[in-house]
Scaffold this motif. Structure first.
Motif, mmCIF file in Angstrom:
data_model
loop_
_atom_site.group_PDB
_atom_site.id
_atom_site.type_symbol
_atom_site.label_atom_id
_atom_site.label_comp_id
_atom_site.label_asym_id
_atom_site.label_seq_id
_atom_site.Cartn_x
_atom_site.Cartn_y
_atom_site.Cartn_z
ATOM 1 N N ALA A 1 7.809 12.946 -5.067
ATOM 2 C CA ALA A 1 6.941 12.196 -5.968
ATOM 3 C C ALA A 1 7.171 12.717 -7.388
ATOM 4 O O ALA A 1 7.342 13.916 -7.599
ATOM 5 C CB ALA A 1 5.483 12.372 -5.562
ATOM 6 N N ASP B 1 5.588 7.960 -10.120
ATOM 7 C CA ASP B 1 4.454 7.767 -9.232
ATOM 8 C C ASP B 1 3.112 8.080 -9.885
ATOM 9 O O ASP B 1 2.071 7.657 -9.403
ATOM 10 C CB ASP B 1 4.632 8.654 -7.991
ATOM 11 N N VAL C 1 0.817 3.404 -9.050
ATOM 12 C CA VAL C 1 1.049 4.469 -10.017
ATOM 13 C C VAL C 1 -0.294 4.995 -10.521
ATOM 14 O O VAL C 1 -1.153 4.230 -10.954
ATOM 15 C CB VAL C 1 1.901 3.969 -11.201
ATOM 16 N N GLY D 1 2.624 8.827 -4.989
ATOM 17 C CA GLY D 1 3.893 8.608 -4.296
ATOM 18 C C GLY D 1 3.715 7.829 -3.011
ATOM 19 O O GLY D 1 2.645 7.296 -2.704
ATOM 20 N N ARG E 1 9.127 -0.019 -5.454
ATOM 21 C CA ARG E 1 8.854 1.391 -5.588
ATOM 22 C C ARG E 1 9.811 2.162 -4.695
ATOM 23 O O ARG E 1 10.040 1.814 -3.548
ATOM 24 C CB ARG E 1 7.414 1.703 -5.154
ATOM 25 N N THR F 1 9.260 7.473 -2.020
ATOM 26 C CA THR F 1 8.921 8.866 -2.252
ATOM 27 C C THR F 1 7.974 9.375 -1.182
ATOM 28 O O THR F 1 7.304 8.608 -0.494
ATOM 29 C CB THR F 1 8.230 9.050 -3.617
#
Length: 416
Positions: A232, A264, A31, A26, A12, A15
């Motif tokens: 995000a 996100d 998610v 984020g 990931r 963010t």
């Protein structure tokens, strides 16, 4: 042989984390699945019912339209009704054109919402645009609410697009009109985000989205956004369409960027069938994240596609019954049986792959195919546990699945 590790999704991206009514978007969090009602928000009964259905289906955030005084006045009453039902679901207000006025005139609405969603392309026009945008941002600061700045190519800032088109035409190696549009979408989001920060809204209160309706356009604009910011990001293919077209397009587009560590929170914007179930978009979003290995929402039911060996429909009917039963019970089972979403059930149609697939599942059944003896071996944790016969095979196997869940996950619940 190629190592499976080569196919692992990218990490990931780093963010900023945004708190939306207690749901973190984020910052490396899982998610988040969200959806939107299609009721008239002023119809409190209908809106509460649909928000409740969406949330129970798994939508962790639900967006509602706030387009006039009546809908704004209804928002706190909707929030209160949901809380009385025991549903603490973050509500997002979707504002267009007069959001600044509605938030100012209805402070209870401004307070009740968990997030505001605005579109820089239609937050205001000409000399009023920046002021009305600023008014909404200042409201968000006053009530400590995050804002999604959602650009949509159907309502893109025409002044910005025209300026970029003119500049591109004057250059020696101009980009295509489509590439210029991508740049305009990304710039609109980033310019608006920077303006919001200049006004005083911190980055951990800003989510960006760039909605388009074609797969390759979504991949392009979100790849650009991810390269040029650490905000995000909310993913979604706007106007994805109806039925399988909308599902395939949304999955292809969002699956690609999610695999590359971008995104996100997601919404699958399906056009519902006439009188169709709005929760279908939640189910598709969950299934997308689950099949990609990002999250677990419901137990997996593996079933063979069928062939000439499986002329009976028994295995299809049983797979459907088991899957529907698991999904229907998940709202209760999530609390009663912690970890049950990781359950793997197999319902196979003949001897070719049936026993092997059933052994790989937590609990699986291999139904008799055409010409096979009328016996259905059941495997539990890789070992043959029983052989079912007779007219009640389906009901007997359903009872065994329920018993397995109680014994495996009920013990865990009691121990914890």
């Amino acid at each position: 042989m190629t190592s499976t590790s080569e196919y692992d999704p990218k990490p990931r991206r780093a963010t900023v984390a945004v708190d939306v009514g207690g749901v973190i978007v984020g910052g490396g969090a899982p998610v988040v699945v969200q959806s939107m009602t299609n009721t008239d928000t002023a119809d409190i009964d209908a809106t509460v019912a649909q928000v409740a259905a969406l949330h129970r289906a798994g939508s962790e955030i639900v967006r509602i339209t706030v387009d006039r005084d009546e809908s704004a006045a209804a928002v706190p009453r909707i929030r209160d009704r949901l809380q009385r039902l025991g549903l603490d679901v973050p509500l997002v207000g979707d504002f267009h054109y007069i959001g600044h006025k509605l938030l100012a005139d209805h402070p209870d609405c401004a307070q009740a919402l968990a997030k505001y969603r605005i579109n820089p392309g239609n937050v205001g026009f000409k000399d009023k645009k920046d002021k009305q945008f600023a008014d909404i941002i200042e409201m968000a600061i006053r009530y400590d609410k995050p804002v999604r700045i959602g650009v949509n190519w159907g309502s893109l800032d025409q002044d910005l697009l025209t300026a970029l088109m003119d500049r591109n035409a004057a250059e020696g190696s101009p980009l295509s009109a489509r590439q210029v549009m991508h740049e305009a979408i990304v710039q609109s989001a980033l310019i608006s985000a920077n303006l919001a920060e200049d006004i005083g809204l911190p980055r951990n209160r800003i989510i960006l989205s760039a909605k388009v309706s074609q797969v390759q356009d979504l991949i392009a604009v979100y790849s650009m956004l991810a390269e040029r910011s650490n905000h995000a990001l909310h993913l979604g293919l706007t106007e994805a369409g109806m039925g399988s077209k909308g599902i395939v397009a949304s999955s292809a587009a969002m699956g690609y960027v999610l695999q590359h560590g971008i995104g996100d929170t997601i919404r699958v914007s399906l056009t519902p069938e006439p009188n169709g179930d709005r929760t279908r978009e939640v189910q598709v979003a969950q299934e997308l994240l689950q099949v990609m290995g990002f999250r677990q929402f419901v137990p997996v039911v593996a079933a063979c596609p069928g062939c000439g060996r499986t002329t009976s429909t028994v295995f299809q009917e049983l797979a459907s019954r088991i899957q529907d039963d698991l999904r229907k019970n998940m709202p209760v089972w999530r609390d009663k049986y912690p970890g049950v979403e990781a359950l793997n059930v197999a319902v196979m149609g003949c001897i070719v792959n049936g026993p092997g697939e059933s052994k790989h599942a937590d609990i699986g059944i291999s139904l008799p195919g055409t010409g096979e003896s009328p016996a259905a071996p059941v495997f539990i944790d890789g070992q043959k546990a029983a052989t079912l016969r007779g007219p009640n095979i389906a009901a007997d196997f359903e009872a065994m699945v329920a018993d397995y869940i109680e014994k495996r996950f009920g013990r865990r619940s009691a121990a914890e």
